[in-house]
Design a protein around this motif. Sequence first.
Motif, PDB file in Angstrom:
ATOM      1  N   GLU A 190       8.957   1.398  10.468  1.00  0.00           N
ATOM      2  CA  GLU A 190       8.410   2.711  10.821  1.00  0.00           C
ATOM      3  C   GLU A 190       8.329   3.658   9.621  1.00  0.00           C
ATOM      4  N   GLU A 191       9.380   3.739   8.844  1.00  0.00           N
ATOM      5  CA  GLU A 191       9.411   4.674   7.721  1.00  0.00           C
ATOM      6  C   GLU A 191       8.328   4.337   6.695  1.00  0.00           C
ATOM      7  N   ARG A 236       4.792   5.252   7.843  1.00  0.00           N
ATOM      8  CA  ARG A 236       4.504   6.693   7.722  1.00  0.00           C
ATOM      9  C   ARG A 236       4.118   7.080   6.300  1.00  0.00           C
ATOM     10  N   ARG A 237       4.493   6.263   5.311  1.00  0.00           N
ATOM     11  CA  ARG A 237       4.193   6.589   3.908  1.00  0.00           C
ATOM     12  C   ARG A 237       2.849   6.037   3.444  1.00  0.00           C
ATOM     13  N   VAL A 238       2.208   5.218   4.257  1.00  0.00           N
ATOM     14  CA  VAL A 238       0.919   4.643   3.861  1.00  0.00           C
ATOM     15  C   VAL A 238      -0.145   5.739   3.798  1.00  0.00           C
ATOM     16  N   ALA A 251       0.826  -1.208   0.000  1.00  0.00           N
ATOM     17  CA  ALA A 251       0.000   0.000   0.000  1.00  0.00           C
ATOM     18  C   ALA A 251       0.860   1.257   0.000  1.00  0.00           C
ATOM     19  N   ALA A 252       1.962   1.227   0.738  1.00  0.00           N
ATOM     20  CA  ALA A 252       2.861   2.385   0.751  1.00  0.00           C
ATOM     21  C   ALA A 252       3.457   2.613  -0.625  1.00  0.00           C
ATOM     22  N   ARG A 260       0.867   3.978  16.004  1.00  0.00           N
ATOM     23  CA  ARG A 260       1.367   5.332  16.282  1.00  0.00           C
ATOM     24  C   ARG A 260       2.150   5.906  15.106  1.00  0.00           C
ATOM     25  N   HIS A 261       2.732   5.048  14.282  1.00  0.00           N
ATOM     26  CA  HIS A 261       3.535   5.529  13.151  1.00  0.00           C
ATOM     27  C   HIS A 261       2.700   5.818  11.909  1.00  0.00           C
ATOM     28  N   LEU A 262       1.507   5.250  11.830  1.00  0.00           N
ATOM     29  CA  LEU A 262       0.651   5.485  10.669  1.00  0.00           C
ATOM     30  C   LEU A 262       0.181   6.940  10.655  1.00  0.00           C
TER      31      LEU A 262
END
Length: 226
Positions: free
Chosen positions: A154-155, A158-160, A132-133, A184-186
């Motif tokens: 984590e990285e 964050r891009r999703v 998905a990212a 928490r990272h989404l």
Amino acid sequence: MKQGEGFGAMRTREVKIPSGDLLLEGELSVPEGATGIVLFAHGSGSSRFSPRNRFVARMLRERRIATLLFDLLTRDEEAFDLKTAALRFDTGLLAKRLVDATRWLDRLDDVYGLRVGYFGASTGGGAALVAAAELGDEIGAVVSRGGRPDLAGEETLRRVKSPTLLIVGEHDPVVLKLNEEAFRHLQCEKELVVVPGATHLFEEPGALEEVARLAGDWFARHLGRA
């Protein structure tokens, strides 16, 4: 046309999905008037015959959402993985094959124009989020059941951009903690739902039905969008 599952006409066929030099086996089911399509990324040591994923897929089709259940690994790879458990945690490999299957769907007339969603279970949850990212706005929604979203990193999380629903059993403490950390990272629209009384496989009475209901609501809400 094929009748089935208590509603209108259904088209179901066995398919072979190209991924590099390989062909992955799958089952494509498209209900009449489908409003979206969901690709299933199965979990550790599982396949397109997973009874839990097949149950959820049937419930989705009753809501006019097409489904693609397919093997992320070939038969030889599955045999190797059963001995070593090496490939089920290869999130990059599994995500690539999910992306390849998504691209393959783009060429099919019977699902052309349908918004795509991913349903990932166990390690397949991480693969679904990596894919998905990579594909960004092309993926309308992601649902993870007892998944390992932490495997995406984590990285990547964050891009999703796709709206993401994480579903975890109340009595699955290790996976619940991993999901809370990943949540928490989404940075996308997101929700974490804990199913009361459920363990990792959602085998308790009514638990898998609740997963199917939650997933169906999420996909119905997001896949119908232009």
